[in-house]
Design a protein around this motif. Sequence first.
Motif, short mmCIF file in Angstrom:
data_model
loop_
_atom_site.label_atom_id
_atom_site.label_comp_id
_atom_site.label_asym_id
_atom_site.label_seq_id
_atom_site.Cartn_x
_atom_site.Cartn_y
_atom_site.Cartn_z
N MET A 1 0.85 -1.15 -0.04
CA MET A 1 0.04 -0.05 0.21
C MET A 1 0.73 1.37 -0.04
O MET A 1 1.76 1.26 0.91
CB MET A 1 -0.76 -0.05 1.24
CG MET A 1 -1.98 1.22 1.25
SD MET A 1 -2.94 1.19 2.74
CE MET A 1 -3.57 -0.45 2.64
N SER A 2 0.65 2.25 -0.89
CA SER A 2 1.40 3.33 -1.05
C SER A 2 0.81 4.61 0.04
O SER A 2 -0.29 4.40 0.57
CB SER A 2 1.44 3.92 -2.38
OG SER A 2 0.10 4.30 -2.91
N SER A 3 1.75 5.61 0.01
CA SER A 3 1.35 6.59 1.10
C SER A 3 -0.03 7.22 0.41
O SER A 3 -0.01 7.48 -0.76
CB SER A 3 2.57 7.48 1.27
OG SER A 3 2.17 8.83 2.03
N ILE A 4 -0.73 8.00 1.56
CA ILE A 4 -1.76 8.72 1.05
C ILE A 4 -1.30 10.04 0.65
O ILE A 4 -2.35 10.80 0.09
CB ILE A 4 -2.83 8.95 2.14
CG1 ILE A 4 -2.13 9.64 3.19
CG2 ILE A 4 -3.45 7.61 2.44
CD1 ILE A 4 -3.10 9.84 4.40
N TYR A 5 -0.26 10.41 0.89
CA TYR A 5 0.40 11.80 0.59
C TYR A 5 1.01 11.48 -0.94
O TYR A 5 1.88 10.77 -1.25
CB TYR A 5 1.55 12.11 1.58
CG TYR A 5 0.68 12.24 2.93
CD1 TYR A 5 -0.18 13.17 3.07
CD2 TYR A 5 1.08 11.31 4.13
CE1 TYR A 5 -0.97 13.05 4.41
CE2 TYR A 5 0.47 11.19 5.22
CZ TYR A 5 -0.38 12.24 5.47
OH TYR A 5 -1.14 12.18 6.94
N ALA A 6 1.04 12.89 -1.77
CA ALA A 6 1.51 12.83 -3.01
C ALA A 6 2.68 13.80 -3.03
O ALA A 6 2.63 15.05 -2.47
CB ALA A 6 0.63 13.29 -4.03
N VAL A 7 3.83 13.68 -3.62
CA VAL A 7 4.77 14.28 -4.04
C VAL A 7 4.80 14.42 -5.55
O VAL A 7 4.94 13.64 -6.24
CB VAL A 7 6.14 13.73 -3.49
CG1 VAL A 7 7.48 14.69 -3.90
CG2 VAL A 7 6.38 13.53 -1.99
N ILE A 23 13.32 8.82 -0.58
CA ILE A 23 12.02 9.62 -0.30
C ILE A 23 10.88 8.57 -0.81
O ILE A 23 9.87 8.67 -0.01
CB ILE A 23 12.02 10.94 -1.37
CG1 ILE A 23 12.99 12.10 -0.79
CG2 ILE A 23 10.55 11.66 -1.10
CD1 ILE A 23 12.71 12.39 0.73
N THR A 24 11.20 7.90 -1.83
CA THR A 24 10.29 6.95 -2.30
C THR A 24 10.03 5.70 -1.14
O THR A 24 9.03 5.53 -0.87
CB THR A 24 10.80 6.16 -3.44
OG1 THR A 24 10.77 7.13 -4.62
CG2 THR A 24 9.91 5.06 -4.00
N HIS A 112 6.18 19.36 0.84
CA HIS A 112 5.48 18.38 0.34
C HIS A 112 5.33 16.96 1.65
O HIS A 112 6.32 16.50 1.78
CB HIS A 112 5.91 17.57 -0.97
CG HIS A 112 6.15 18.43 -1.95
ND1 HIS A 112 5.31 19.14 -2.71
CD2 HIS A 112 7.33 19.11 -2.12
CE1 HIS A 112 5.61 20.25 -3.49
NE2 HIS A 112 6.88 19.93 -3.34
N THR A 113 4.13 17.00 2.07
CA THR A 113 4.19 15.74 3.18
C THR A 113 4.12 14.38 2.52
O THR A 113 3.78 14.34 1.29
CB THR A 113 2.66 15.65 3.72
OG1 THR A 113 2.28 17.15 4.37
CG2 THR A 113 2.62 14.84 4.89
N ALA A 133 8.34 15.44 5.92
CA ALA A 133 7.94 16.38 4.77
C ALA A 133 9.04 16.55 3.71
O ALA A 133 10.27 16.53 4.47
CB ALA A 133 7.21 17.76 4.97
N LEU A 134 9.01 17.04 2.49
CA LEU A 134 10.17 17.26 1.53
C LEU A 134 10.15 18.78 1.23
O LEU A 134 9.10 18.92 0.69
CB LEU A 134 10.28 16.44 0.45
CG LEU A 134 11.34 16.46 -0.44
CD1 LEU A 134 12.71 16.42 0.05
CD2 LEU A 134 11.07 15.82 -1.76
#
Length: 292
Positions: A1-7, A23-24, A112-113, A133-134
Amino acid sequence: MSSIYAVPPEVLEGLVERNKTAITRLREHQPEQVDYSSYPSTKWAGVLVLLYEKAGELRVLLTTRDKRLRAHPGQVALPGGKRDPTDADFVETAFREAHEEVGLPRHFPHAHTICTLRQFVASTKLLVTPVIALLSDLSVLETLKPSPGEVDRIFDHPLEAMLDPTLAAKEKLAPIGSDDWIYPEELHNFSDIDLPWLANSTYRMHRFRSTAFAIKGLTADVLIATAEIAYNKQTTFERWAPKQISTFAPILHVFLEELAAQGHTGGASTTTPNAKTIMGVNSEQATAEVEP
């Protein structure tokens, strides 16, 4: 499952390959899931782990507390504090506190969270949620200012040096024997603290030499965990004490049992005789160490 946050893809593509991979990994991280909804919400807090690429390496934004503060003057902290009832989530808590403490613009489009980590436990029994965050626009760093009376310095530190302290040797570190690094070791040390009330466990207090005060206590724990996920490797030093509890659920279980025994509910505040020796943070900032 991937993060709910988008970069944004263009932000990731702008990083060197090694940092893109780090970061990935953080984006894909799934933290330990524990139901702490029955724990008093007055004891919830969030901190911001703001990462950015500089000279090809990931660095993290840190602060030191104002030296005039009565509690923990000069100690290293991640921007953060208690969650307000009006905060939608811990992401809002972390960024709100960063705005108040260092002037990071609210809702800054270039911060970016990435993810959140599992909860960490403060000495005052705050449950602290780190928000990772980035930062993709480093020009904002030049506009940051310490909040008068609250923050003394704003500085940064290489994230990977939390796994291998020798990577910080290239920095202009605080002089050995100075007030900022009082220890004889060159880059890192630790001490173990017995916690008989917490299932007879032990806590290992790590300290890292930096360009400012020592990075230690909960701040160090959060950054070690972040770096372990990002780089997918372990520390070059012994991370855990022999009897240390390394996950959140067993600690919360002890706290909830104590609440039930004391008859506390809702927004109750709790303490124990040895509260200052758990993870070492101040109740307002959720980040400063209290030495035993």
